[in-house]
Design a protein around this motif. Sequence first.
Motif, PDB file in Angstrom:
ATOM      1  N   ALA A   5       0.853  -1.189   0.000  1.00  0.00           N
ATOM      2  CA  ALA A   5       0.000   0.000   0.000  1.00  0.00           C
ATOM      3  C   ALA A   5       0.890   1.241   0.000  1.00  0.00           C
ATOM      4  CB  ALA A   5      -0.926   0.009   1.215  1.00  0.00           C
ATOM      5  N   TRP A   6       0.382   2.342  -0.538  1.00  0.00           N
ATOM      6  CA  TRP A   6       1.185   3.565  -0.624  1.00  0.00           C
ATOM      7  C   TRP A   6       0.275   4.788  -0.549  1.00  0.00           C
ATOM      8  CZ3 TRP A   6       0.298   0.000  -4.373  1.00  0.00           C
ATOM      9  CH2 TRP A   6      -0.461   0.399  -5.482  1.00  0.00           C
ATOM     10  N   ARG A   7       0.843   5.881  -0.127  1.00  0.00           N
ATOM     11  CA  ARG A   7       0.100   7.143  -0.018  1.00  0.00           C
ATOM     12  C   ARG A   7       1.117   8.265   0.116  1.00  0.00           C
ATOM     13  NH1 ARG A   7      -5.428   8.149   1.715  1.00  0.00           N
ATOM     14  NH2 ARG A   7      -5.938  10.016   0.495  1.00  0.00           N
ATOM     15  N   HIS A   8       0.764   9.469  -0.349  1.00  0.00           N
ATOM     16  CA  HIS A   8       1.622  10.618  -0.086  1.00  0.00           C
ATOM     17  C   HIS A   8       1.787  10.767   1.424  1.00  0.00           C
ATOM     18  CE1 HIS A   8       0.660  11.725  -4.300  1.00  0.00           C
ATOM     19  NE2 HIS A   8       1.887  12.211  -4.255  1.00  0.00           N
ATOM     20  N   THR A   9       2.995  11.100   1.838  1.00  0.00           N
ATOM     21  CA  THR A   9       3.323  11.063   3.263  1.00  0.00           C
ATOM     22  C   THR A   9       2.390  11.939   4.092  1.00  0.00           C
ATOM     23  OG1 THR A   9       5.637  10.580   2.737  1.00  0.00           O
ATOM     24  CG2 THR A   9       5.169  11.421   4.948  1.00  0.00           C
ATOM     25  N   ASP A  10       2.072  13.142   3.625  1.00  0.00           N
ATOM     26  CA  ASP A  10       1.193  14.034   4.398  1.00  0.00           C
ATOM     27  C   ASP A  10      -0.184  13.394   4.599  1.00  0.00           C
ATOM     28  OD1 ASP A  10       3.215  15.854   4.526  1.00  0.00           O
ATOM     29  OD2 ASP A  10       2.481  17.100   2.872  1.00  0.00           O
ATOM     30  N   ALA A  11      -0.757  12.834   3.525  1.00  0.00           N
ATOM     31  CA  ALA A  11      -2.062  12.184   3.636  1.00  0.00           C
ATOM     32  C   ALA A  11      -1.969  10.933   4.506  1.00  0.00           C
ATOM     33  CB  ALA A  11      -2.591  11.825   2.240  1.00  0.00           C
ATOM     34  N   PHE A  12      -0.839  10.242   4.434  1.00  0.00           N
ATOM     35  CA  PHE A  12      -0.658   9.047   5.249  1.00  0.00           C
ATOM     36  C   PHE A  12      -0.637   9.399   6.736  1.00  0.00           C
ATOM     37  CE2 PHE A  12       1.982   5.954   7.474  1.00  0.00           C
ATOM     38  CZ  PHE A  12       1.383   4.765   7.098  1.00  0.00           C
ATOM     39  N   GLU A  13       0.046  10.483   7.080  1.00  0.00           N
ATOM     40  CA  GLU A  13       0.112  10.885   8.487  1.00  0.00           C
ATOM     41  C   GLU A  13      -1.279  11.217   9.021  1.00  0.00           C
ATOM     42  OE1 GLU A  13       2.425  10.480  10.427  1.00  0.00           O
ATOM     43  OE2 GLU A  13       4.232  10.341   9.211  1.00  0.00           O
ATOM     44  N   GLU A  14      -2.116  11.803   8.194  1.00  0.00           N
ATOM     45  CA  GLU A  14      -3.494  12.085   8.616  1.00  0.00           C
ATOM     46  C   GLU A  14      -4.239  10.778   8.892  1.00  0.00           C
ATOM     47  OE1 GLU A  14      -5.467  14.501   5.776  1.00  0.00           O
ATOM     48  OE2 GLU A  14      -4.049  16.180   5.942  1.00  0.00           O
ATOM     49  N   MET A  15      -4.056   9.778   8.029  1.00  0.00           N
ATOM     50  CA  MET A  15      -4.697   8.485   8.256  1.00  0.00           C
ATOM     51  C   MET A  15      -4.169   7.824   9.522  1.00  0.00           C
ATOM     52  SD  MET A  15      -4.848   6.876   4.398  1.00  0.00           S
ATOM     53  CE  MET A  15      -5.648   5.395   4.980  1.00  0.00           C
ATOM     54  N   MET A  16      -2.873   7.913   9.739  1.00  0.00           N
ATOM     55  CA  MET A  16      -2.276   7.330  10.938  1.00  0.00           C
ATOM     56  C   MET A  16      -2.844   7.979  12.194  1.00  0.00           C
ATOM     57  SD  MET A  16       0.020   4.833  10.713  1.00  0.00           S
ATOM     58  CE  MET A  16       1.220   5.114  12.032  1.00  0.00           C
ATOM     59  N   SER A  17      -2.997   9.295  12.146  1.00  0.00           N
ATOM     60  CA  SER A  17      -3.544   9.999  13.312  1.00  0.00           C
ATOM     61  C   SER A  17      -4.976   9.552  13.575  1.00  0.00           C
ATOM     62  CB  SER A  17      -3.483  11.513  13.075  1.00  0.00           C
ATOM     63  OG  SER A  17      -4.064  12.217  14.144  1.00  0.00           O
ATOM     64  N   LYS A  18      -5.756   9.398  12.536  1.00  0.00           N
ATOM     65  CA  LYS A  18      -7.142   8.963  12.669  1.00  0.00           C
ATOM     66  C   LYS A  18      -7.225   7.544  13.222  1.00  0.00           C
ATOM     67  CE  LYS A  18      -9.352   7.872   8.974  1.00  0.00           C
ATOM     68  NZ  LYS A  18     -10.054   7.886   7.674  1.00  0.00           N
ATOM     69  N   ASN A  19      -6.193   6.712  12.897  1.00  0.00           N
ATOM     70  CA  ASN A  19      -6.175   5.315  13.350  1.00  0.00           C
ATOM     71  C   ASN A  19      -5.314   5.123  14.596  1.00  0.00           C
ATOM     72  OD1 ASN A  19      -7.842   4.036  11.272  1.00  0.00           O
ATOM     73  ND2 ASN A  19      -6.183   4.557   9.858  1.00  0.00           N
ATOM     74  N   ASN A  20      -5.082   6.226  15.327  1.00  0.00           N
ATOM     75  CA  ASN A  20      -4.343   6.176  16.596  1.00  0.00           C
ATOM     76  C   ASN A  20      -2.939   5.583  16.431  1.00  0.00           C
ATOM     77  OD1 ASN A  20      -6.570   7.214  18.105  1.00  0.00           O
ATOM     78  ND2 ASN A  20      -7.506   5.162  18.055  1.00  0.00           N
ATOM     79  N   GLY A  21      -2.302   5.893  15.291  1.00  0.00           N
ATOM     80  CA  GLY A  21      -0.928   5.466  15.061  1.00  0.00           C
ATOM     81  C   GLY A  21      -0.766   3.996  14.746  1.00  0.00           C
TER      82      GLY A  21
END
Length: 680
Positions: A430-446
């Motif tokens: 899986a892949w994502r632009h880093t900025d968008a990925f960090e937003e997803m990580m934050s939403k998923n509690n890291g």
Amino acid sequence: MKFKTLLWSIMTVLAFSVTAVGCSDDDDVKPAPAPGPDSSDKVPVLALSGSTLEMAAEGGEASMAFTVENPVEGVTPKASCGSGWLQNINAELNGDKGRVVFTATKNEGEAREATVTLRYQGAESVNFTVKQVAAGTKPEPEPDPEQPGEGPKVEISATYDEGQKVLLVDMICTSKNADKALFAVVPATAIDESVSLEEFMESPQSFAKTLSDEKLAALNGEGIKNEPAVTWEPDMDGMQVAAIVLAKNANGKTAARADAQLGNGGAQPPIPGDGPQVSFSGYIGDYEVLFHAKSATKNVASGEIIVMLKEEFDGILAGVNNDFNKAADKLAGQGQALKPVWCEQINSDNGMEFYISCGDPTIILSAMLLVYDADHHRTVAYTVADKEQTPSENSDTGKIEMDFQTEVSSNTYRLTVYCTTKNSTEGWLAWRHTDAFEEMMSKNNGSLEATMDELKTMKDNSQKFEDFWVRNANKPGKGLVMTLEARPGEKMTFLVELSNRDGRLVKRADCVAKDPYQGKSEVKALDDQKFSDLVWDYNANPSQFTFKGNRPCVLDFGAPAWCGWCQELEPVMAQLSAEFKDQVDFYTIDTDYHKGAYRCFKSLFRTDGIPVLAVVDRNGNCKVIGGYLPADKLRIQIKIALNAKTSRTVTAMPAQDLPRNYVSLASFNPVKKMMDRCLF
């Protein structure tokens, strides 16, 4: 005939200005320019190839060849005749050779003759007669003066030069009338004795090469003498080879053969059954064939792997009463030699895996592995690649451990996934632009696992591994390698997941695609001659790299017109050439156009593919360091070369291990392999 006329016309227009003359004698020949102070006082002389030309009643195009001895620059010949049935007369000259080309109309009556006159400023004019038979009759054939009167006669000899470790060939066309010649060097056992040499040379199985115009001229002249044909390599030692030349012209063709032995062969005879202990297995996957070799005694020093269709091997085995040692004696030298790094891997705890690309999973291949220890004791191992076998001791249970590595250039991400426990059954990328990925990580509690699950639902941002991808990830070595397109300056995050019945493992990698270097480049492009002058005179000394430079250099053999990794290497070379411009020379050789240097380099250093990157240190030692390298890794190799201690060695060992070696089935063809090494 029309094609020949057109061809001669085109050549003439390119080389000289030629005036066409009809049947009128009114035009004068163009006067020769006044001679300069260095001009010769020799007068031009015209000479025809014949005095008479006979034609059929149907008419058509014809020609008479001529030569001009001592031609004068700028002077053109003229041809004329007094008979109206000869038309469109043109005198064409290219250098000192020419033709009078004309068209004869159809003859409806009695036999007739016409005289054609050829003139050239300063020379005596010459005449020839054109005879046309009466309507309804055919002329007796007269030999074309431009064609030889017999088939060519050729002779060839071959000797092995122990000092240069090269096969030297002498060959000559004694009749000096060959229009075309083919040359091949093949293992003597590969020649089918049931067909003639001529038939063999013209078959695709010979992989024969056409002699260049220069060598054809030499063949028809004094002959080709002491010509290096094939350089010796360890897997050829003792091999009986045949050098074959086929010469052809319009009247026939002749082949000649000379046999020789490469190396001393029996100086260190192998002792069957007393060599390294090895295990050897084969497996056919969906897109590749895998052979795995491992030495329990860890003393493999050299060897070769021979792969062929099982039915072919069974035939050879039946011919020696199923004696594998005798089969090995027959096949030795016809396979793929084991590179030193491959022997090291066979001796390692994991062993070595050979991969062969294969588009047909239904075929059954046999493989024979011949390995030798330092004393040349031999062991013969044999396996059949079978769809029913499994490639390794994989399991679908237990804890998973994974190695996930990335390499980034300006427009490419290279991802390597290796399941060190070899027990994964499913995989995802899986892949994502880093900025968008960090937003997803934050939403998923890291949580990497929760973020991966979310990315799996996004079709444009994830990919499930195919089954053979998972198998590659489980195999020893670097595992699964994936290449994705990047944009300069782009920041991307990649997630890889491997799983089995007992659980899963997710790993993350952040990548920034670099901006390509766009500054001044100090890289110099070399052709074969400049490479010979500045780096290594491979023609004079093909068996040893002798550096001619006075400071370290970096060599890049590639084909940037179509090779993506070669294009990736260009900005890296440019950047470092500017950085080290006062200390190191940077050279690039385009292998599409300058094949001589690359051919000898890869033969000596036992490397293949492109790009090939090498560094020569301050002592003149050459080290092949692989293919593409990013700037930081190549910079390290350059600094090592600059700080090298005084010593003299030649090595072809790559900087990184090569656990995966893809080769095509064609590379196991002994005839093709021999001709690939041919120096012609």
